[in-house]
Design a protein around this motif. Structure first.
Motif, PDB file in Angstrom:
ATOM      1  N   PRO A  64       0.839  -1.199   0.000  1.00 49.71           N
ATOM      2  CA  PRO A  64       0.000   0.000   0.000  1.00 49.71           C
ATOM      3  C   PRO A  64       0.877   1.253   0.000  1.00 49.71           C
ATOM      4  O   PRO A  64       1.966   1.258   0.572  1.00 49.71           O
ATOM      5  CB  PRO A  64      -0.809  -0.114   1.295  1.00 49.71           C
ATOM      6  N   ARG A  66       0.831   5.762  -0.073  1.00 46.00           N
ATOM      7  CA  ARG A  66       0.100   7.025   0.146  1.00 46.00           C
ATOM      8  C   ARG A  66       0.690   8.055  -0.807  1.00 46.00           C
ATOM      9  O   ARG A  66       1.887   8.342  -0.762  1.00 46.00           O
ATOM     10  CB  ARG A  66       0.281   7.487   1.583  1.00 46.00           C
ATOM     11  N   CYS A  77      -5.085  13.426  -0.918  1.00 46.93           N
ATOM     12  CA  CYS A  77      -4.254  12.303  -0.517  1.00 46.93           C
ATOM     13  C   CYS A  77      -5.000  11.011  -0.850  1.00 46.93           C
ATOM     14  O   CYS A  77      -6.181  10.861  -0.505  1.00 46.93           O
ATOM     15  CB  CYS A  77      -3.961  12.407   0.976  1.00 46.93           C
ATOM     16  N   ILE A  79      -4.707   6.730  -0.623  1.00 42.84           N
ATOM     17  CA  ILE A  79      -4.013   5.579  -0.044  1.00 42.84           C
ATOM     18  C   ILE A  79      -4.584   4.333  -0.706  1.00 42.84           C
ATOM     19  O   ILE A  79      -5.798   4.096  -0.646  1.00 42.84           O
ATOM     20  CB  ILE A  79      -4.190   5.515   1.484  1.00 42.84           C
ATOM     21  N   VAL A  96      -8.167   2.494  -4.831  1.00 44.94           N
ATOM     22  CA  VAL A  96      -8.509   2.910  -3.475  1.00 44.94           C
ATOM     23  C   VAL A  96      -9.934   2.453  -3.206  1.00 44.94           C
ATOM     24  O   VAL A  96     -10.884   2.955  -3.806  1.00 44.94           O
ATOM     25  CB  VAL A  96      -8.410   4.448  -3.318  1.00 44.94           C
ATOM     26  N   LEU A 114       3.523   2.443   2.758  1.00 40.12           N
ATOM     27  CA  LEU A 114       2.986   2.059   4.070  1.00 40.12           C
ATOM     28  C   LEU A 114       3.315   0.634   4.433  1.00 40.12           C
ATOM     29  O   LEU A 114       3.603  -0.193   3.675  1.00 40.12           O
ATOM     30  CB  LEU A 114       1.465   2.255   4.083  1.00 40.12           C
TER      31      LEU A 114
END
Length: 114
Positions: A64, A66, A77, A79, A96, A114
């Motif tokens: 993952p 960001r 933003c 993610i 997403v 992440l």
């Protein structure tokens, strides 16, 4: 004595008829929006290269990520996981919550794995 609509040099006769036309409201809304507009920061070549490395690594490892992108009016933003990298058009396809976003590399401000 309080002024009434018959008082000379009084604007009371027109007080109740003040209104804004839809065209005027639209112009006023656009003006306020233009005041809040931000300038795009300049990203150095080295930083863009690091973004590219992080995006490629996240894509190959299916990690993952960001991604912060530029928008003139707000911070954006995303993610998710990278599904596709289009090096010809300089875009990244990001998934997403089962929604697909195409993000231009030129709009990327920050990348975090992440």
């Amino acid at each position: 004595m309080s002024p009434n609509k018959l008082t000379p040099d009084s604007n009371i006769m027109w007080e109740s008829s003040r209104m804004m036309l839809p065209e005027h409201k639209e112009v006023l809304r656009k003006h306020h929006q233009q005041q809040d507009k931000r300038e795009k920061p300049i990203i150095e070549e080295q930083q863009l290269a690091m973004f590219s490395v992080d995006i490629t690594f996240a894509y190959t490892q299916q990690l993952p990520i960001r991604i912060e992108t530029f928008d003139p009016y707000q911070e954006v933003c995303h993610i998710g996981k990278i599904k596709k990298i289009d090096s010809y058009q300089q875009k990244v396809q990001l998934i997403v919550n089962e929604e697909i976003y195409w993000i231009a590399i030129a709009d990327v401000l920050n990348v975090t794995i992440l």
